[in-house]
Design a protein around this motif. Structure first.
Motif, PDB file in Angstrom:
ATOM      1  N   ASN A  95      25.734 -17.206  26.187  1.00 24.71           N
ATOM      2  CA  ASN A  95      25.498 -16.445  25.018  1.00 24.71           C
ATOM      3  C   ASN A  95      24.203 -16.206  24.559  1.00 24.71           C
ATOM      4  OD1 ASN A  95      25.458 -19.086  23.996  1.00 24.71           O
ATOM      5  ND2 ASN A  95      25.675 -18.497  21.760  1.00 24.71           N
ATOM      6  N   HIS A  96      23.162 -16.913  25.322  1.00 24.69           N
ATOM      7  CA  HIS A  96      21.748 -16.531  25.731  1.00 24.69           C
ATOM      8  C   HIS A  96      21.308 -16.355  27.089  1.00 24.69           C
ATOM      9  CE1 HIS A  96      20.898 -17.539  21.436  1.00 24.69           C
ATOM     10  NE2 HIS A  96      21.823 -18.766  21.544  1.00 24.69           N
ATOM     11  N   VAL A  97      20.486 -15.277  27.265  1.00 24.46           N
ATOM     12  CA  VAL A  97      19.693 -15.547  28.543  1.00 24.46           C
ATOM     13  C   VAL A  97      18.225 -15.330  28.161  1.00 24.46           C
ATOM     14  CG1 VAL A  97      18.985 -14.125  30.430  1.00 24.46           C
ATOM     15  CG2 VAL A  97      21.426 -13.957  29.533  1.00 24.46           C
ATOM     16  N   ALA A  98      17.481 -16.594  28.844  1.00 28.07           N
ATOM     17  CA  ALA A  98      16.097 -16.795  28.739  1.00 28.07           C
ATOM     18  C   ALA A  98      15.291 -16.518  29.840  1.00 28.07           C
ATOM     19  CB  ALA A  98      15.789 -18.177  28.069  1.00 28.07           C
ATOM     20  N   VAL A  99      13.978 -16.153  29.670  1.00 26.85           N
ATOM     21  CA  VAL A  99      13.237 -15.671  30.941  1.00 26.85           C
ATOM     22  C   VAL A  99      11.907 -16.046  30.900  1.00 26.85           C
ATOM     23  CG1 VAL A  99      14.830 -13.841  31.633  1.00 26.85           C
ATOM     24  CG2 VAL A  99      12.730 -13.205  29.839  1.00 26.85           C
ATOM     25  N   ARG A 107      20.044  -9.592  22.863  1.00 29.24           N
ATOM     26  CA  ARG A 107      18.725  -9.694  23.226  1.00 29.24           C
ATOM     27  C   ARG A 107      18.588 -10.488  24.088  1.00 29.24           C
ATOM     28  NH1 ARG A 107      15.435 -12.772  18.529  1.00 29.24           N
ATOM     29  NH2 ARG A 107      13.991 -12.906  20.451  1.00 29.24           N
ATOM     30  N   VAL A 108      17.539 -10.593  25.048  1.00 33.22           N
ATOM     31  CA  VAL A 108      17.017 -11.439  26.025  1.00 33.22           C
ATOM     32  C   VAL A 108      15.649 -12.152  25.363  1.00 33.22           C
ATOM     33  CG1 VAL A 108      15.829 -11.781  28.288  1.00 33.22           C
ATOM     34  CG2 VAL A 108      17.594  -9.849  27.938  1.00 33.22           C
ATOM     35  N   THR A 127      23.147 -21.298  27.696  1.00 33.67           N
ATOM     36  CA  THR A 127      21.855 -20.354  28.053  1.00 33.67           C
ATOM     37  C   THR A 127      21.776 -20.478  29.575  1.00 33.67           C
ATOM     38  OG1 THR A 127      21.248 -21.054  26.171  1.00 33.67           O
ATOM     39  CG2 THR A 127      19.580 -20.154  27.553  1.00 33.67           C
ATOM     40  N   VAL A 128      21.573 -19.233  30.097  1.00 37.87           N
ATOM     41  CA  VAL A 128      20.875 -19.072  31.526  1.00 37.87           C
ATOM     42  C   VAL A 128      19.405 -18.826  31.100  1.00 37.87           C
ATOM     43  CG1 VAL A 128      20.835 -17.821  33.657  1.00 37.87           C
ATOM     44  CG2 VAL A 128      23.159 -18.365  32.610  1.00 37.87           C
ATOM     45  N   VAL A 129      18.672 -19.735  31.786  1.00 39.02           N
ATOM     46  CA  VAL A 129      17.090 -19.504  32.009  1.00 39.02           C
ATOM     47  C   VAL A 129      16.749 -19.192  33.306  1.00 39.02           C
ATOM     48  CG1 VAL A 129      16.825 -22.036  31.959  1.00 39.02           C
ATOM     49  CG2 VAL A 129      14.940 -20.478  31.181  1.00 39.02           C
ATOM     50  N   ILE A 130      15.870 -18.189  33.575  1.00 41.92           N
ATOM     51  CA  ILE A 130      15.290 -17.741  34.705  1.00 41.92           C
ATOM     52  C   ILE A 130      14.079 -17.887  34.830  1.00 41.92           C
ATOM     53  CG2 ILE A 130      15.095 -15.881  36.294  1.00 41.92           C
ATOM     54  CD1 ILE A 130      17.710 -14.962  34.491  1.00 41.92           C
ATOM     55  N   PHE A 131      13.408 -18.873  35.539  1.00 39.81           N
ATOM     56  CA  PHE A 131      12.052 -19.197  35.600  1.00 39.81           C
ATOM     57  C   PHE A 131      11.283 -19.435  37.102  1.00 39.81           C
ATOM     58  CE2 PHE A 131      11.229 -19.586  31.181  1.00 39.81           C
ATOM     59  CZ  PHE A 131       9.966 -19.964  31.176  1.00 39.81           C
TER      60      PHE A 131
END
Length: 285
Positions: free
Chosen positions: A80-84, A128-129, A246-250
């Motif tokens: 329910n969250h995507v963070a970048v 949102r992202v 959350t999927v976080v892409i870093f």
């Protein structure tokens, strides 16, 4: 008496920390938010690291199909969250980019925040992202962190040059692997414990680039940890409540620290990204 005072302060500190955690929705009982960290070399080749991986064009049609397969598999995590990797101070700019993309007014660049982050959020119809990076000023003077200058000024320029060559050789090996791998398999490699150990070791070498009186290498590595702690704190703020996923892409250099801080803090249950990344098919190279 000092020992008793110290123990009392420590106990008080733990109590305050636990209270603050509960106030923020952090759970130490197992009912934690879930976090999936996707670490990667930078798709857009910004060339800002000590060793820079040359990434083959991810906008090519075959790479786009592979990226779509990655997004579809990540969607199965039901975040329910995507963070970048985008500075929190520029959230409004990211909001506009995402809105424009969903409205057909923005064409995705090669950057992984676009290719994976915006795609995944739109695929899930998220509002949102989340920007969770920290790019603010570090304390002290720039010279406090200039381990390269220190090495050159102390007769260790050859040692630094060798370190830099080794870093670039590893980056070149990553680039060669990418050419022979699907995007999914390449991202799976960055989550492999053997790669993580290989990628973390150089920070401890940099931490010795100084002496007992003046150690800019240790300062720099300490600031690197501080930045990642701030990223963790940003993640906890936007997505650390029980029930959040959350999927976080870093960048791959951040990923092991974010996983460790997220898990050891008690804020998140961290899942293995390889469980949600597709494998194959192997590419000809």
């Amino acid at each position: 008496m000092k020992k008793l005072i110290g123990a009392g302060l420590l106990a008080l500190g733990i109590g305050l920390a636990a209270g603050a955690a509960m106030a923020q929705g952090v759970s130490f009982s197992g009912n934690r938010a879930a976090l999936l960290v996707v670490g990667s070399a930078h798709f857009g080749n910004p060339g800002q690291d000590i060793g820079n991986t040359r990434v083959e064009n991810v906008l090519a049609p075959d790479r786009q199909r592979e990226i779509e397969a990655v997004v579809e598999r990540l969607a199965r995590f039901h975040p329910n969250h995507v963070a970048v990797e985008w500075d929190t101070a520029d959230q409004a700019k990211l909001d506009k980019r995402y809105a424009d993309y969903r409205a057909g007014r923005y064409k995705l660049t090669a950057d992984e925040s676009d290719q994976l982050g915006l795609r995944l959020a739109a695929r899930l119809n998220l509002p949102r992202v989340d920007a969770v990076d920290f790019q603010g000023e570090k304390p002290g003077k720039d010279s406090d962190y200039d381990f390269v200058g220190w090495m050159k000024a102390h007769g260790r320029a050859t040692e630094w040059a060798a370190f830099q060559r080794q870093a670039q050789a590893q980056a070149d090996a990553n680039g060669a692997r990418q050419r022979c791998s699907s995007v999914g398999d390449w991202l799976r490699y960055f989550a492999d414990p053997n790669y993580v150990a290989l990628n973390e070791a150089p920070y401890y070498t940099i931490a010795r680039m100084g002496d007992a009186r003046d150690n800019p290498g240790a300062n720099w590595v300490g600031q690197w940890h501080a930045r990642n702690l701030k990223i963790y704190a940003n993640l906890a703020h936007v997505a650390g409540r029980p029930g959040d996923r959350t999927v976080v892409i870093f960048g791959a250099g951040h990923a092991p620290f974010l996983r460790a801080y997220a898990s050891e803090s008690g804020t998140f249950n961290v899942v293995d990204a390889r469980d949600y990344l597709p494998s194959g098919p192997r590419r000809r190279c």
